[in-house]
Design an enzyme around this catalytic site. Structure first.
Site, short mmCIF file in Angstrom:
data_model
loop_
_atom_site.label_atom_id
_atom_site.label_comp_id
_atom_site.label_asym_id
_atom_site.label_seq_id
_atom_site.Cartn_x
_atom_site.Cartn_y
_atom_site.Cartn_z
N GLY A 81 0.63 -1.23 0.16
CA GLY A 81 0.01 0.06 0.01
C GLY A 81 0.76 1.13 -0.05
O GLY A 81 2.17 1.24 -0.12
N GLY A 104 -12.13 9.02 -0.84
CA GLY A 104 -12.42 10.31 -0.90
C GLY A 104 -11.48 11.52 -1.12
O GLY A 104 -11.70 12.16 -2.05
N GLY A 105 -10.16 11.13 -0.64
CA GLY A 105 -9.11 12.01 -1.00
C GLY A 105 -8.24 12.03 0.01
O GLY A 105 -7.93 10.98 0.84
N GLU A 138 -14.89 17.28 4.53
CA GLU A 138 -15.53 16.28 5.00
C GLU A 138 -15.82 16.27 6.41
O GLU A 138 -15.37 17.06 7.25
CB GLU A 138 -14.43 15.05 4.69
CG GLU A 138 -14.20 14.76 3.25
CD GLU A 138 -13.21 13.50 2.95
OE1 GLU A 138 -12.75 12.68 3.88
OE2 GLU A 138 -13.24 12.93 1.74
N ARG A 195 -17.29 10.11 12.33
CA ARG A 195 -17.76 8.87 11.88
C ARG A 195 -18.33 7.94 12.95
O ARG A 195 -19.30 7.26 12.60
CB ARG A 195 -16.64 8.26 11.11
CG ARG A 195 -16.22 8.80 9.91
CD ARG A 195 -14.90 8.04 9.38
NE ARG A 195 -14.61 8.43 8.11
CZ ARG A 195 -13.43 8.05 7.30
NH1 ARG A 195 -12.63 7.33 7.85
NH2 ARG A 195 -13.26 8.41 6.11
N GLU A 237 -1.67 1.63 8.45
CA GLU A 237 -2.72 1.17 9.55
C GLU A 237 -2.24 0.27 10.37
O GLU A 237 -2.77 0.32 11.55
CB GLU A 237 -3.84 0.82 8.56
CG GLU A 237 -5.03 0.51 9.46
CD GLU A 237 -6.09 0.07 8.31
OE1 GLU A 237 -7.31 -0.24 9.22
OE2 GLU A 237 -6.31 0.15 7.28
N ARG A 297 -10.69 8.11 14.03
CA ARG A 297 -9.92 8.70 12.84
C ARG A 297 -10.72 10.08 12.18
O ARG A 297 -11.64 9.76 11.72
CB ARG A 297 -9.38 7.91 11.86
CG ARG A 297 -8.60 8.32 10.69
CD ARG A 297 -8.15 7.27 9.99
NE ARG A 297 -9.12 6.35 9.13
CZ ARG A 297 -9.32 7.08 7.95
NH1 ARG A 297 -9.05 7.98 7.35
NH2 ARG A 297 -10.22 6.32 7.11
N SER A 335 -5.82 8.96 6.72
CA SER A 335 -5.12 7.73 6.51
C SER A 335 -4.08 7.77 5.28
O SER A 335 -2.88 7.15 5.33
CB SER A 335 -6.21 6.58 6.03
OG SER A 335 -7.05 6.96 4.98
#
Length: 521
Positions: A15, A51-52, A120, A293, A378, A389, A394
């Site tokens: 990743g 998302g970004g 966001e 969230r 992560e 978070r 991330s």
């Protein structure tokens, strides 16, 4: 597959954190071996990030972002980590992603040469750069291609890290009782040949991703089964904050699994509504549908309980249809595949396990309590996320700590800090075939237990029930693993049960509610 016997830097995971670490270590002249248990980077959480990535608002003070991170983290954030991300992150986005890799972020209509910034949940202002609803895909592809073309990087795909290789320092002074554990690389499984080979490394960087697959409903790929958490724990690494598993509030409600509906849909004006089209989030938070969230996920869960409905809905039909198809092409396409036209009807959504805020405890350069073992992304815990978070941190975390871990590992090697490798025992092979029906059933028990008892809402009774179920299953899996022929699936099952228990154990030890660890008792 030709697994090398030795390398300067071993990076486990493909990743963004692993790619950042590999790239920077290679740029400093190190021989780097990057291993991935899959063939393509599309199976990473980084690739799926929609998302970004946090950039910067014009004239913004870095402390503004720090304040948002701490607020959303329920007061459990380590401020120095948040400050490090806030100061270094936007600079790396500019120098690496924009200038070096030419990531085609959506442009700002009124600021030529600058990316468009959206807002966001949990953010006080727009500061999220994005490429449609496929930001992770764009970054991962460009970074992966660049890293793979470096002459001193060896990429091994379909290669599973089985266990870290560790030993103790040998002191010349017999009175020295402090002998820290050192990591010397990892046992690596060639999945096709079914051969396990020790791969020795002067520095090892764990960037293996998340753990969402231990829950029944998750936005993560099937391979996010907690491999890195389990390997690090078995090696003696310190893990913290494992009880803080974030559940994303909006995953597409569909019979064939969960697909993430990006937070940017709410950031661009989407509203959470019930089946009658009535907004309900103001009951739970003054920011309404842009609530953090953990709060939004529990609110949806509560509405589902009150109404008896299997889902809630995300409505953005007030936006022009052409705009939605252009801004969210991936989400639009998947919704249409499931018979939902987001331009004309609300999207059915449910919460799903999304992100681990805890992990292997690391410092500002990714160092763990095991010498020569670093972690980033992560799987690591810098303290940045606290108990919950903040959206779009991330990818930036991967970029910042992947960069720092790669540079620090390379600097140690360049300054003469190479290891003296011990003799490594050959792998002991077992030949009993693994029964796929047993593996599937064991996974189902893990996932249902974690979802029902260690999920969005927890209590002592639920956690105790989970402990009894998973303890018994752990013994069965241990016996199963000790006899079976080695394979990626059996390695994953062994890691999955341990990761589930790590989450459960720390949840049982935390009687108070903080962020995404919510206890009704």
């Amino acid at each position: 597959m030709n697994i090398p016997a030795q390398t300067d830097v071993l990076v486990i995971g493909g990743g963004l954190a692993g790619l950042s670490a590999a790239w920077h270590a290679a740029q400093k002249g190190c021989q780097v071996t990057l291993i991935m248990r899959v063939h393509e980077p599309s199976e990473t959480n980084s690739y799926r990030a929609q998302g970004g990535i946090i950039y910067r608002s014009p004239g913004e003070d870095p402390e503004d972002l720090v304040a948002d991170i701490i607020t959303v983290g329920a007061g459990r954030t380590y401020p120095d980590a948040a400050r490090q991300l806030s100061i270094e992150g936007p600079k790396l986005v500019k120098s690496i992603l924009i200038d070096e890799l030419k990531i085609p972020f959506d442009p700002a209509p009124d600021s030529p040469g600058e990316p468009h910034l959206t807002r966001e949940a949990g953010h006080a202002r727009p500061r999220i750069a994005h490429y449609k609803d496929q930001t992770g895909l764009a970054i991962e592809r460009a970074f992966f291609e660049r890293v793979c073309n470096l002459p001193n990087v060896t990429l091994l795909t379909n290669a599973t890290a089985v266990d870290l290789l560790t030993g103790s320092h040998h002191s010349l002074d017999a009175s020295d009782i402090y002998r820290p554990v050192t990591c010397y690389g990892a046992y690596v499984l060639d999945q096709e040949a079914k051969i396990v080979t020790p791969l020795l490394a002067h520095e090892t960087i764990l960037a293996s991703g998340g753990l969402g697959a231990v829950f029944l409903h998750t936005t993560n790929p099937a391979g996010a089964r907690g491999d890195g958490f389990a390997m690090a724990y078995r090696a003696g690494a310190r893990l913290i904050n494992m009880q803080y598993v974030q559940f994303h509030p909006t995953a597409l409600y569909a019979p064939d699994g969960c697909f993430l509906i990006s937070e940017t849909v709410r950031g661009e004006g989407g509203k959470l509504v019930d089946r009658h089209g009535k907004e309900f989030m103001q009951r739970f938070h003054p920011d309404g549908s842009l609530a953090p969230r953990d709060i939004a996920a529990r609110a949806i869960y509560q509405i589902m309980l009150e109404s008896g409905e299997p889902c809630a809905y995300l409505d953005i039909t007030h936006k022009p249809a052409d705009y939605l198809r252009q801004r969210f092409p991936g989400i639009y396409a998947v919704c249409m595949e499931h018979g939902v036209d987001m331009t004309k009807q609300p999207i059915p959504v449910v919460p799903a396990a999304h992100y681990s805020c805890g992990g292997v405890a690391v410092d500002s350069e990714g160092r763990t309590n095991i010498d020569r073992l670093r972690a980033a992304g992560e799987v690591a815990c810098t303290g940045l996320h606290g108990a919950n978070r903040l959206a779009s941190t991330s990818l930036l975390e991967c970029l910042v700590w992947g960069t720092r871990a790669g540079l620090a590992a390379a600097e140690r090697i360049r300054s003469g800090g190479t290891a003296v490798f011990p003799q490594i025992a050959a792998w002991r092979y077992e030949r009993e075939p693994a029964d796929p029906a047993l593996i599937a059933q064991d996974w189902l028990i893990i996932q249902q237990t974690m979802w029902n008892y260690v999920g969005l809402i927890r209590s002592s009774r639920r956690l105790d029930r989970a402990w009894r179920l998973l303890s018994e299953l752990d013994l069965e899996i241990a016996r199963f693993y000790s006899r079976c022929e080695v394979s990626d699936s059996i390695v994953g099952l062994r890691n999955g049960i341990l990761t589930a228990q790590l989450i459960l154990d720390q949840a049982r030890c935390c009687p108070e509610s903080h962020g995404c660890h919510f206890r009704v008792d």
